[in-house]
Design a protein around this motif. Structure first.
Motif, PDB file in Angstrom:
ATOM      1  N   ARG A  29       0.848  -1.187   0.000  1.00 13.01           N
ATOM      2  CA  ARG A  29       0.000   0.000   0.000  1.00 13.01           C
ATOM      3  C   ARG A  29       0.883   1.237   0.000  1.00 13.01           C
ATOM      4  NH1 ARG A  29      -3.153  -3.619  -0.425  1.00 13.01           N
ATOM      5  NH2 ARG A  29      -5.160  -3.934   0.596  1.00 13.01           N
ATOM      6  N   GLU A  30       0.296   2.352  -0.393  1.00 16.05           N
ATOM      7  CA  GLU A  30       0.972   3.625  -0.236  1.00 16.05           C
ATOM      8  C   GLU A  30       0.771   4.094   1.213  1.00 16.05           C
ATOM      9  OE1 GLU A  30       2.756   4.579  -2.593  1.00 16.05           O
ATOM     10  OE2 GLU A  30       1.880   3.907  -4.466  1.00 16.05           O
ATOM     11  N   PRO A  31       1.780   4.698   1.869  1.00 17.38           N
ATOM     12  CA  PRO A  31       3.153   4.883   1.399  1.00 17.38           C
ATOM     13  C   PRO A  31       3.868   3.541   1.271  1.00 17.38           C
ATOM     14  CG  PRO A  31       3.016   5.440   3.714  1.00 17.38           C
ATOM     15  CD  PRO A  31       1.610   5.162   3.268  1.00 17.38           C
ATOM     16  N   GLN A  32       5.025   3.540   0.640  1.00 16.19           N
ATOM     17  CA  GLN A  32       5.617   2.301   0.151  1.00 16.19           C
ATOM     18  C   GLN A  32       6.672   1.680   1.064  1.00 16.19           C
ATOM     19  OE1 GLN A  32       7.224   3.914  -3.540  1.00 16.19           O
ATOM     20  NE2 GLN A  32       5.619   5.432  -3.326  1.00 16.19           N
ATOM     21  N   GLN A  33       6.790   2.143   2.291  1.00 19.79           N
ATOM     22  CA  GLN A  33       7.857   1.647   3.158  1.00 19.79           C
ATOM     23  C   GLN A  33       7.400   0.553   4.116  1.00 19.79           C
ATOM     24  OE1 GLN A  33       7.369   4.945   2.604  1.00 19.79           O
ATOM     25  NE2 GLN A  33       9.248   5.523   1.541  1.00 19.79           N
ATOM     26  N   ASP A  34       6.098   0.264   4.177  1.00 16.01           N
ATOM     27  CA  ASP A  34       5.570  -0.584   5.252  1.00 16.01           C
ATOM     28  C   ASP A  34       6.012  -2.039   5.160  1.00 16.01           C
ATOM     29  OD1 ASP A  34       4.363   1.597   6.301  1.00 16.01           O
ATOM     30  OD2 ASP A  34       2.353   1.117   5.588  1.00 16.01           O
ATOM     31  N   GLY A  35       5.917  -2.645   3.995  1.00 12.93           N
ATOM     32  CA  GLY A  35       6.267  -4.048   3.861  1.00 12.93           C
ATOM     33  C   GLY A  35       5.144  -4.864   3.260  1.00 12.93           C
ATOM     34  N   LEU A  36       5.282  -6.192   3.346  1.00 15.57           N
ATOM     35  CA  LEU A  36       4.386  -7.123   2.671  1.00 15.57           C
ATOM     36  C   LEU A  36       2.986  -7.153   3.275  1.00 15.57           C
ATOM     37  CD1 LEU A  36       3.875  -9.533   0.708  1.00 15.57           C
ATOM     38  CD2 LEU A  36       4.731 -11.015   2.541  1.00 15.57           C
ATOM     39  N   LEU A  37       1.993  -7.020   2.394  1.00 16.30           N
ATOM     40  CA  LEU A  37       0.595  -7.268   2.731  1.00 16.30           C
ATOM     41  C   LEU A  37       0.107  -8.425   1.857  1.00 16.30           C
ATOM     42  CD1 LEU A  37      -0.744  -3.591   2.754  1.00 16.30           C
ATOM     43  CD2 LEU A  37       0.166  -4.899   4.679  1.00 16.30           C
ATOM     44  N   LEU A  38      -0.893  -9.143   2.346  1.00 16.89           N
ATOM     45  CA  LEU A  38      -1.423 -10.279   1.602  1.00 16.89           C
ATOM     46  C   LEU A  38      -2.942 -10.198   1.498  1.00 16.89           C
ATOM     47  CD1 LEU A  38       0.653 -13.187   3.204  1.00 16.89           C
ATOM     48  CD2 LEU A  38       0.913 -12.309   0.869  1.00 16.89           C
TER      49      LEU A  38
END
Length: 310
Positions: A29-38
């Motif tokens: 998701r934006e912003p792009q620093q968070d990591g993996l989502l499923l």
């Protein structure tokens, strides 16, 4: 009605505990620093968020996390690569997991070190060649003045490159993978028969900005003359999944801020089913892969426990 029927069948299978596999969709998701989502699904058409982030990326110049690609290799290990910078970087991120919840420490793979003028490494995509027990990784890079400029500026004239690894420790030198004579990004390989492979990719030239396919008898090509586009303009990030006898190709319509999808049996004739699929709000470029249903159940349980904690 066909897709409602599929959803009902999926629910019946769940209630009878006979489901043996599920589908997962890696995303961010934006912003792009968070990591993996499923996101998860039991029918491949209707998806629900499974939460996250499940890892802490933090590698590369920009330390972003975009375009995650996941494939299951031998011994039940999942491998993931992702875009870790927009520009002025020559590598991608890598991590592995046994359960998709707990991941190894992120690593940076500087795959274009031998090409010092490389501007970017975008959307690395994984394919496991079970025949040779190789992992093939393809991605898009721009090397200014390497190819005829065409419609695009020198810093936006992409081609697809690849490397091969067996262990994600040693990588073959990066080589040119696909050059159709114009700028291309977001390539993904899919095996359609014992000796046939399809490359689904984005034609990144003006005014196209749409999705096409090409065929080969080898996962590393060469790939034949590309097809006509089958998606609207401003589509990218395709991913493929086989459901029964059909193949579904999902793609991100990034200007419209929604996903589209087509269904095909042969990658020559495509039926738009965008109104028949459902994805979580904010879904971004990623890949679909199959998992054992037990893995899916653990992810559902993990999500329920995380929601309780909030």
């Amino acid at each position: 009605m066909k897709y409602l029927f599929l959803a009902i069948v999926g629910m019946i299978a769940l209630s009878s505990c006979k489901t043996t596999q599920a589908y997962l969709f890696s995303t961010f998701r934006e912003p792009q620093q968070d990591g993996l989502l499923l996101a998860g699904s039991t029918d491949g058409y209707h998806w629900k968020s499974l939460g996250g982030p499940f890892n802490t990326p933090g590698v590369g110049r920009d330390k972003v996390f975009r375009d995650p690609s996941i494939v299951e290799g031998p011994h039940g290990t999942f491998h993931m690569v992702w875009t870790c910078s927009w520009t002025n970087d020559k590598g991608f991120g890598y991590a592995s997991s046994k359960d998709l919840i707990h991941w190894t420490k992120s690593q940076y793979v500087e795959i274009m070190k031998s090409e010092p003028t490389t501007i970017n490494v975008w959307a690395p995509d994984l394919f496991y060649d079970a025949r040779k027990k190789d992992f093939i990784i393809i991605w898009a890079s721009t090397i200014p003045y390497r190819f005829p400029k065409g419609e695009e500026a020198e810093d936006n004239n992409h081609r697809l490159y690849y490397t091969i690894t067996k262990d994600f420790k040693t990588f073959s030198p990066a080589k040119l993978f696909f050059d159709p004579g114009y700028s291309v990004i977001d390539g993904t390989i899919f095996k359609v028969a014992s000796k046939n492979y399809v490359l689904v990719f984005k034609d990144n030239t003006r005014p196209e900005r749409n999705v096409k396919v090409a065929f080969s008898h080898s996962p590393i090509g060469p790939y034949a003359i590309p097809s006509a586009p089958f998606s609207p303009h401003f589509s990218e990030g395709p991913t493929v999944v086989k459901i029964g006898h059909n193949y579904l190709i999902y793609f991100e319509r990034y200007v419209a801020k929604k996903y589209g999808a087509v269904e095909t049996k042969d990658f020559k004739t495509f039926t738009d089913i965008s109104n028949e699929v459902f994805l979580p709000k904010g879904q971004k470029h990623g890949t679909i892969f199959k998992v054992k249903y037990s893995i899916y159940k653990k992810l559902l349980k993990y999500q329920a426990q995380a929601n309780k904690g909030h």
